[in-house]
Design an enzyme around this catalytic site. Sequence first.
Site, PDB file in Angstrom:
ATOM      1  N   TYR A 107       0.803  -1.223   0.000  1.00 25.73           N
ATOM      2  CA  TYR A 107       0.000   0.000   0.000  1.00 25.73           C
ATOM      3  C   TYR A 107       0.839   1.279   0.000  1.00 25.73           C
ATOM      4  CZ  TYR A 107      -3.595  -3.360   1.258  1.00 25.73           C
ATOM      5  OH  TYR A 107      -4.446  -4.447   1.266  1.00 25.73           O
ATOM      6  N   HIS A 112      -4.750   6.174  -0.674  1.00 29.94           N
ATOM      7  CA  HIS A 112      -5.344   5.967   0.646  1.00 29.94           C
ATOM      8  C   HIS A 112      -4.317   6.143   1.773  1.00 29.94           C
ATOM      9  CE1 HIS A 112      -9.154   5.185   2.313  1.00 29.94           C
ATOM     10  NE2 HIS A 112      -9.060   3.884   2.555  1.00 29.94           N
ATOM     11  N   PHE A 157      -4.728  -1.627   9.825  1.00 32.48           N
ATOM     12  CA  PHE A 157      -5.466  -1.414   8.584  1.00 32.48           C
ATOM     13  C   PHE A 157      -6.505  -0.318   8.809  1.00 32.48           C
ATOM     14  CE2 PHE A 157      -3.517  -5.463   7.711  1.00 32.48           C
ATOM     15  CZ  PHE A 157      -3.108  -5.318   6.385  1.00 32.48           C
ATOM     16  N   ASN A 159      -9.662   0.391   8.358  1.00 33.00           N
ATOM     17  CA  ASN A 159     -10.997   0.300   8.946  1.00 33.00           C
ATOM     18  C   ASN A 159     -10.996   0.108  10.461  1.00 33.00           C
ATOM     19  OD1 ASN A 159     -11.712   0.494   6.301  1.00 33.00           O
ATOM     20  ND2 ASN A 159     -12.731  -1.506   6.155  1.00 33.00           N
ATOM     21  N   ASN A 205     -13.798   5.304   6.216  1.00 32.79           N
ATOM     22  CA  ASN A 205     -13.889   4.237   7.212  1.00 32.79           C
ATOM     23  C   ASN A 205     -12.883   4.388   8.357  1.00 32.79           C
ATOM     24  OD1 ASN A 205     -16.032   2.898   5.989  1.00 32.79           O
ATOM     25  ND2 ASN A 205     -14.682   1.704   4.651  1.00 32.79           N
TER      26      ASN A 205
END
EC number: 3.1.1.29
Length: 288
Positions: A107, A112, A157, A159, A205
């Site tokens: 990532y 994000h 992560f 969320n 989120n």
Amino acid sequence: MKAVAFPAKIANLSFPSNCCSLFFRSPATFLSPALPCRKLTKGIRGLEGLMSQCLSSSSQSLSFSSNSFSSQPESELLQALPSSKPKSPPLQLPWLIVGLGNPGKKYQGTRHNVGFEMVDALADAEGISMNTVNFKALFGKGVIGNIPIMLAKPQTFMNLSGESVGQIVSFYKIPLKQVLVVYDDLDLPFGKLRLLPKGGHGGHNGMRSIIDRLKGSRDFPRLRIGIGRPPGKMDTANFVLRQFNRQEQEELDHTFQTGLEAIRILLLEGFNKSATFVNTRKSMEQLS
């Protein structure tokens, strides 16, 4: 021999323990069982003379006796006492600056993860190590000016970001007004910054998780970094996980520099000045 009463000026005198101890049983009465008392049989004048001699020889001890005479007035004695230590300044609670993103190389460099990248830029600029894992986050401590700060990149992560943030806030008892969350925003044009004092999650989120863990409170500042909308009919989930191209990365580096300055102003000069700097910057650049 009969006890002889002293005149008032003699009876009221106070003597140190080492002076004329054989002559006196009480302050106002002279008794004569001891041999030295014979010297006083000539009357009060002889007694006064002996007392004067005793006082003269004992003047040094009298001047330093705390229980008898004092050569200094009370005000001077109080001034001679050591002054009390200055009061310590109130404890400065740290700021917590959280960047949101997903852990792992997969990532890195994605849209994000701009929150992670903003915190990395701040850590590099201020010389703060982020190698410690604590509270489910990559964690570091430092100072900007005289303000202590904590930097965190939750490793849960996106969320579940609130699990980490909630633990840090609870452990250090950080006021929510001193918790700054940095994250990506689809609704802002690419590279634009927006600093707000509070607000909802806006469908993000990571922010949703943080608000939930803070018992529903939305009263904490946030720095939003615009990543733009997905082109055409591209799925939003796929778009936010796309990496930046070279041109976008260069523009983003400029955005990070602006963000660094905004954070410094926030900590050292307050929210209003920082918000003015950030939120009016684009319009000022367009006018110039």
